[in-house]
Design a protein around this motif. Structure first.
Motif, mmCIF file in Angstrom:
data_model
loop_
_atom_site.group_PDB
_atom_site.id
_atom_site.type_symbol
_atom_site.label_atom_id
_atom_site.label_comp_id
_atom_site.label_asym_id
_atom_site.label_seq_id
_atom_site.Cartn_x
_atom_site.Cartn_y
_atom_site.Cartn_z
ATOM 1 N N UNK A 119 -52.756 35.349 -70.393
ATOM 2 C CA UNK A 119 -52.080 34.527 -71.794
ATOM 3 C C UNK A 119 -51.744 35.575 -72.464
ATOM 4 N N UNK A 120 -52.048 36.858 -72.620
ATOM 5 C CA UNK A 120 -51.262 37.564 -73.726
ATOM 6 C C UNK A 120 -49.960 38.055 -73.198
ATOM 7 N N UNK A 121 -49.643 38.360 -71.967
ATOM 8 C CA UNK A 121 -48.276 38.619 -71.449
ATOM 9 C C UNK A 121 -47.289 37.351 -71.392
ATOM 10 N N UNK A 122 -48.190 36.262 -71.341
ATOM 11 C CA UNK A 122 -47.081 34.986 -71.580
ATOM 12 C C UNK A 122 -46.568 34.956 -73.131
ATOM 13 N N UNK A 123 -47.799 35.173 -73.968
ATOM 14 C CA UNK A 123 -47.014 35.258 -75.246
ATOM 15 C C UNK A 123 -46.188 36.299 -75.609
ATOM 16 N N UNK A 124 -46.063 37.404 -75.173
ATOM 17 C CA UNK A 124 -45.256 38.406 -75.341
ATOM 18 C C UNK A 124 -43.805 38.081 -74.752
ATOM 19 N N UNK A 125 -44.007 37.546 -73.466
ATOM 20 C CA UNK A 125 -42.800 37.153 -72.933
ATOM 21 C C UNK A 125 -41.989 35.786 -73.856
ATOM 22 N N UNK A 126 -42.946 34.952 -74.173
ATOM 23 C CA UNK A 126 -42.395 33.644 -74.700
ATOM 24 C C UNK A 126 -41.593 34.033 -76.140
ATOM 25 N N UNK A 127 -42.248 34.947 -76.808
ATOM 26 C CA UNK A 127 -41.593 35.607 -78.038
ATOM 27 C C UNK A 127 -40.270 36.027 -77.845
ATOM 28 N N UNK A 128 -40.237 37.049 -76.723
ATOM 29 C CA UNK A 128 -38.931 37.623 -76.507
ATOM 30 C C UNK A 128 -37.769 36.556 -76.240
ATOM 31 N N UNK A 129 -38.175 35.774 -75.225
ATOM 32 C CA UNK A 129 -37.165 34.920 -74.583
ATOM 33 C C UNK A 129 -36.899 33.913 -76.004
ATOM 34 N N UNK A 130 -37.933 33.210 -76.620
ATOM 35 C CA UNK A 130 -37.571 32.363 -77.539
ATOM 36 C C UNK A 130 -36.654 32.861 -78.713
ATOM 37 N N UNK A 131 -36.712 34.265 -79.134
ATOM 38 C CA UNK A 131 -36.033 34.935 -79.910
ATOM 39 C C UNK A 131 -34.311 34.736 -79.708
ATOM 40 N N UNK A 132 -34.148 34.711 -78.345
ATOM 41 C CA UNK A 132 -32.581 34.603 -77.836
ATOM 42 C C UNK A 132 -32.187 33.023 -78.215
ATOM 43 N N UNK A 133 -33.245 32.260 -78.032
ATOM 44 C CA UNK A 133 -32.770 30.821 -78.290
ATOM 45 C C UNK A 133 -32.439 30.421 -79.815
ATOM 46 N N UNK A 134 -33.409 31.117 -80.502
ATOM 47 C CA UNK A 134 -33.098 30.835 -81.933
ATOM 48 C C UNK A 134 -31.934 31.777 -82.468
ATOM 49 N N UNK A 135 -31.541 33.013 -81.974
ATOM 50 C CA UNK A 135 -30.485 33.612 -82.314
ATOM 51 C C UNK A 135 -29.334 32.888 -81.979
ATOM 52 N N UNK A 136 -29.178 32.275 -80.746
ATOM 53 C CA UNK A 136 -28.049 31.539 -80.257
ATOM 54 C C UNK A 136 -27.772 30.270 -81.120
#
Length: 374
Positions: A119-136
């Motif tokens: 669960x925690x590693x999924x949260x970390x990965x989701x935050x990192x990947x979602x940051x690219x979506x918001x940046x775009x």
């Protein structure tokens, strides 16, 4: 029935993708990463160098804050590839520990840690990947709402062809987003790897202490198990330190600069008419960078706390009622636990929550300097 282990599937897939998983990494896969990252970094830093005299301070800082994470990913890949054997030993030890000590895990700590790790590693990965979506979204929003707006690339580059015309622009944007999302996924995978290893080590310490607390002392086997298991845990902690110490050092330097740059752009953008778009673009990105630093510092603090648990458990074992030869062994365990399991920045400073606050304070100080320069 397959045995449960604490290796997170999301981290495993991330390392597969980054050509760092011990069983599947190939030279061709690594070569493709090297070529792509070299091309990206050449065009990115080339743009920064050519334009720093003409761009405003905010634009220069914004461009630099996007280049640095790619450089950090290059450093992580280099460390993972050069320490291939060490990473393989750590992962195989994790599998073996879960298989071997599941029998004495009366409180089901291994399954609980496996679920928590996933669960925690999924949260970390989701935050990192979602940051690219918001940046775009922040970059492309003006072009979506206003057809006459100038076409801006996700990653600022001077390419040898006209990127303002279709279909060149759409192709470049698509490729840049894929590269950015891939880098963010890899970025998060290595952070999740550290978190996964630390949680596994904490789980094994809890199981070791559990066997000493719950079973009354009857023979020497229990004491021997505790001491030998403690030695194995020390070796495992030293391997984690060896793998991540220089990654943590590069993390310290780059993330201090990135948080400084992104924080400065956010503070400056709030005072402009374009503030809302910049907030969408950078706030999640800033959170992802800060969470990366937090995980590293939390890992050091967590291991230090678990080491104290070993000392407390050994002291509560009534070691003073044992034979003198046996009690001396327990005293050595207590003394060793006081040293703690330390994760360091390049072997010269310990990772802890105090280090996290110092990094954030230093970043805030640099933001003040940039605001004064502006």
């Amino acid at each position: 029935m397959t045995s449960i282990n604490t290796i997170s599937r999301s981290v495993k897939y991330g390392l597969y993708y980054a050509a760092s998983w011990p069983e599947t990494s190939s030279i061709l896969h690594k070569l493709s990463w090297i070529i792509v990252m070299c091309i990206l970094q050449t065009f990115q830093y080339g743009y920064v160098i050519r334009h720093y005299k003409y761009d405003t301070l905010v634009e220069v800082v914004d461009n630099l804050s996007i280049c640095l994470p790619f450089t950090l990913v290059c450093a992580k890949l280099f460390v993972a590839w050069t320490h291939h054997g060490l990473l393989s030993d750590i992962l195989s030890t994790m599998k073996e520990d879960c298989r071997k000590y599941a029998v004495i895990d009366t409180k089901s700590l291994i399954p609980k840690t496996a679920r928590l790790s996933f669960r925690l590693t999924n949260v970390v990965l989701c935050i990192c990947v979602s940051s690219t979506a918001f940046y775009s979204i922040g970059v492309l929003a003006p072009q979506i709402t206003n057809a006459t707006a100038s076409r801006e690339l996700l990653l600022k580059m001077d390419l040898p062809f006209d990127t303002s015309k279709s279909p060149n622009y759409e192709l470049v944007i698509a490729m840049q987003y894929i590269c950015k999302a891939s880098t963010a996924f890899t970025f998060g995978a290595f952070t999740g790897l550290l978190l996964m290893m630390v949680l596994h080590l904490g789980c094994q310490i809890d199981i070791m202490c559990q066997t000493l607390k719950e079973v009354p002392y009857k023979n020497k086997n229990q004491l021997r198990f505790f001491i030998s298991r403690h030695q194995q845990i020390i070796i495992f902690a030293d391997r984690i330190e060896k793998l991540f110490t220089y990654l943590a050092l590069s993390q310290l330097m780059s993330n201090t600069l990135i948080t400084c740059c992104v924080g400065y752009v956010i503070v400056t953008a709030i005072q402009t008419n374009d503030g809302f778009r910049m907030l969408i673009k950078l706030v999640v990105y800033y959170a992802a960078v800060c969470s990366e630093v937090f995980v590293y510092c939390f890992a050091g603090e967590y291991l230090n706390t678990k080491s104290k648990l070993i000392g407390d458990t050994a002291y509560e074992f009534l070691w003073y009622n044992l034979h003198s030869n046996e009690s001396r062994l327990m005293i050595l365990v207590i003394l060793r636990s006081q040293k703690g399991f330390t994760l360091t920045f390049g072997k010269f400073a310990s990772l802890s929550m105090e280090s996290f606050t110092e990094i954030m304070k230093a970043s805030a100080s640099y933001i003040s300097v940039l605001l004064a320069m502006n």
